[in-house]
Design a protein around this motif. Structure first.
Motif, PDB file in Angstrom:
ATOM      1  N   ASN A  17      24.565  -9.205 -43.211  1.00 38.21           N
ATOM      2  CA  ASN A  17      25.398  -8.201 -42.543  1.00 38.21           C
ATOM      3  C   ASN A  17      25.169  -6.775 -43.014  1.00 38.21           C
ATOM      4  O   ASN A  17      25.678  -5.838 -42.381  1.00 38.21           O
ATOM      5  N   TRP A  18      24.414  -6.577 -44.071  1.00 39.92           N
ATOM      6  CA  TRP A  18      24.220  -5.213 -44.571  1.00 39.92           C
ATOM      7  C   TRP A  18      23.446  -4.318 -43.608  1.00 39.92           C
ATOM      8  O   TRP A  18      23.699  -3.097 -43.575  1.00 39.92           O
ATOM      9  N   PRO A  19      22.508  -4.838 -42.796  1.00 39.02           N
ATOM     10  CA  PRO A  19      21.859  -3.958 -41.813  1.00 39.02           C
ATOM     11  C   PRO A  19      22.832  -3.324 -40.819  1.00 39.02           C
ATOM     12  O   PRO A  19      22.487  -2.351 -40.147  1.00 39.02           O
ATOM     13  N   LEU A  20      24.068  -3.837 -40.724  1.00 39.00           N
ATOM     14  CA  LEU A  20      25.063  -3.227 -39.838  1.00 39.00           C
ATOM     15  C   LEU A  20      25.602  -1.905 -40.396  1.00 39.00           C
ATOM     16  O   LEU A  20      26.247  -1.153 -39.666  1.00 39.00           O
ATOM     17  N   PHE A  21      25.347  -1.638 -41.678  1.00 43.53           N
ATOM     18  CA  PHE A  21      25.778  -0.360 -42.274  1.00 43.53           C
ATOM     19  C   PHE A  21      24.719   0.701 -41.961  1.00 43.53           C
ATOM     20  O   PHE A  21      23.794   0.942 -42.739  1.00 43.53           O
ATOM     21  N   GLY A  22      24.841   1.340 -40.814  1.00 47.07           N
ATOM     22  CA  GLY A  22      23.794   2.240 -40.328  1.00 47.07           C
ATOM     23  C   GLY A  22      23.562   3.450 -41.201  1.00 47.07           C
ATOM     24  O   GLY A  22      22.419   3.905 -41.367  1.00 47.07           O
ATOM     25  N   ASN A  23      24.628   4.001 -41.786  1.00 42.86           N
ATOM     26  CA  ASN A  23      24.437   5.152 -42.665  1.00 42.86           C
ATOM     27  C   ASN A  23      23.715   4.759 -43.951  1.00 42.86           C
ATOM     28  O   ASN A  23      22.791   5.457 -44.387  1.00 42.86           O
ATOM     29  N   LEU A  24      24.128   3.642 -44.552  1.00 44.61           N
ATOM     30  CA  LEU A  24      23.457   3.204 -45.781  1.00 44.61           C
ATOM     31  C   LEU A  24      21.980   2.933 -45.508  1.00 44.61           C
ATOM     32  O   LEU A  24      21.103   3.344 -46.288  1.00 44.61           O
ATOM     33  N   ASP A 184      31.259  -7.041 -36.552  1.00 42.30           N
ATOM     34  CA  ASP A 184      30.456  -5.861 -36.189  1.00 42.30           C
ATOM     35  C   ASP A 184      31.308  -4.601 -36.255  1.00 42.30           C
ATOM     36  O   ASP A 184      30.904  -3.580 -36.828  1.00 42.30           O
ATOM     37  N   GLN A 185      32.478  -4.662 -35.647  1.00 44.44           N
ATOM     38  CA  GLN A 185      33.334  -3.482 -35.580  1.00 44.44           C
ATOM     39  C   GLN A 185      33.906  -3.121 -36.951  1.00 44.44           C
ATOM     40  O   GLN A 185      34.026  -1.940 -37.289  1.00 44.44           O
ATOM     41  N   ALA A 186      34.265  -4.134 -37.730  1.00 44.60           N
ATOM     42  CA  ALA A 186      34.830  -3.855 -39.054  1.00 44.60           C
ATOM     43  C   ALA A 186      33.801  -3.148 -39.938  1.00 44.60           C
ATOM     44  O   ALA A 186      34.125  -2.198 -40.660  1.00 44.60           O
ATOM     45  N   ILE A 187      32.560  -3.604 -39.890  1.00 45.93           N
ATOM     46  CA  ILE A 187      31.516  -2.993 -40.728  1.00 45.93           C
ATOM     47  C   ILE A 187      31.146  -1.618 -40.190  1.00 45.93           C
ATOM     48  O   ILE A 187      30.959  -0.663 -40.964  1.00 45.93           O
ATOM     49  N   PHE A 188      31.051  -1.494 -38.873  1.00 51.49           N
ATOM     50  CA  PHE A 188      30.759  -0.195 -38.262  1.00 51.49           C
ATOM     51  C   PHE A 188      31.783   0.844 -38.715  1.00 51.49           C
ATOM     52  O   PHE A 188      31.448   1.974 -39.102  1.00 51.49           O
ATOM     53  N   MET A 190      33.796   0.639 -41.431  1.00 50.56           N
ATOM     54  CA  MET A 190      33.691   0.838 -42.884  1.00 50.56           C
ATOM     55  C   MET A 190      32.564   1.809 -43.206  1.00 50.56           C
ATOM     56  O   MET A 190      32.728   2.739 -44.019  1.00 50.56           O
ATOM     57  N   ASP A 191      31.414   1.607 -42.578  1.00 52.42           N
ATOM     58  CA  ASP A 191      30.246   2.466 -42.828  1.00 52.42           C
ATOM     59  C   ASP A 191      30.556   3.918 -42.468  1.00 52.42           C
ATOM     60  O   ASP A 191      30.231   4.843 -43.216  1.00 52.42           O
ATOM     61  N   GLU A 192      31.211   4.115 -41.330  1.00 53.34           N
ATOM     62  CA  GLU A 192      31.503   5.483 -40.901  1.00 53.34           C
ATOM     63  C   GLU A 192      32.515   6.166 -41.814  1.00 53.34           C
ATOM     64  O   GLU A 192      32.424   7.361 -42.064  1.00 53.34           O
TER      65      GLU A 192
END
Ligand SMILES: [Zn+2]
Length: 279
Positions: A17-24, A184-188, A190-192
């Protein structure tokens, strides 16, 4: 100038699931961050992993066998060794971290929030208990509030080492599993919410590590052996030289790595090697 460092623990995020963190991920591409895979200790249970993250030893040694066995750990840890180096610590985490490394049992009136300049471990604590947690009611604080609280500790108290830990994604995984729109939405989200703070902390001179305590398997479980339960990503923002990024890191390396970056002594109990160069 001495290094300062912030450790961000996103509870229960498996490697997939880490690739879902687009900024990281974008900062890995731009060279601002480096990324490795890390493997948790066994059991891959939250409390056991928290104690290993900060002591650098396996649960078989520190004795925290699970979430129902929480006590003041009688071993050197990152907080105690940073304090011995004369530096200031802060924590914005689940209350287990206060119990393991400062005092137990947790008294919410005394311990939800404290500022203790002379503490041998945690100087500035902001904790939450998640009392009442179950599969439907997550009882997790807003991550945006937690990120702001850690930032307050950096700007109001000038902490040299700070840890932030949030159970949101672990709770989401237990509830919804990992291959779903909810995650997907939770990680999106969190990343933002995390990304602007990483920029702010870097500008303030902090090195930053973002990682998890363990993964979760396809049934939303963790505690045992296996890459889905044990493996997760670790991102490092800073100037140190590091191990080759295809190295599988061991969770017990985290504590001595942090201490070396902060210029603190690594105690004899921490036998694993740092994966970053000391300055
Ligand atoms: Zn956990």
């Amino acid at each position: 100038m001495q290094n300062k460092l912030l450790l961000i623990i996103l509870d229960g995020v498996p490697l997939n699931n880490w690739p879902l963190f687009g900024n990281l991920e974008g900062w890995v591409d731009s060279g601002e961050a480096r990324k490795w895979t890390m493997r948790s200790v066994l059991p891959s249970t939250s409390a056991s992993c928290y104690a290993s993250i900060h002591t650098g030893v396996a649960p078989a040694i520190h004795g925290v066998t699970g979430n129902d066995n929480v006590f003041r750990v009688d071993m050197p840890d990152v907080f105690s060794e940073v304090r011995k180096a004369g530096r200031t610590t802060g924590a914005v985490t689940h209350s287990f971290w206060s119990e393991f490394f400062n005092r137990s049992p947790f008294d919410p009136v005394r311990d939800l929030e404290y500022d203790e300049a002379e503490s041998a471990t945690i100087n500035h604590g902001r904790f939450h208990t998640m009392t009442g947690y179950n599969l439907i009611n997550q009882t997790t604080p807003s991550d945006a509030d937690l990120f702001a609280t850690l930032t307050m500790l950096t700007e109001r108290y000038g902490i040299d080492y700070g840890i932030l830990h949030t159970c949101t994604l672990d709770s989401m995984g237990h509830r919804f599993r990992h291959d779903c729109q909810e995650m997907d939405q939770a990680i999106f989200h969190m990343d933002e919410k995390l990304a602007p703070y990483i920029s702010r902390w870097r500008k303030a001179g902090y090195e930053v590590i973002v990682t998890a305590d363990h993964g979760q398997n396809e049934r939303g479980h963790h505690g045992g052996r296996g890459s889905s339960q044990q493996d997760f990503a670790i991102y490092y923002f800073g100037e140190a030289n590091g191990a080759p990024t295809d190295t599988l890191l061991d969770q017990r390396q985290l504590a001595p790595t942090i201490l070396q970056r902060l210029g603190a002594q690594v105690p004899e109990t921490m036998r694993a090697q740092s994966f970053l160069s000391a300055d």
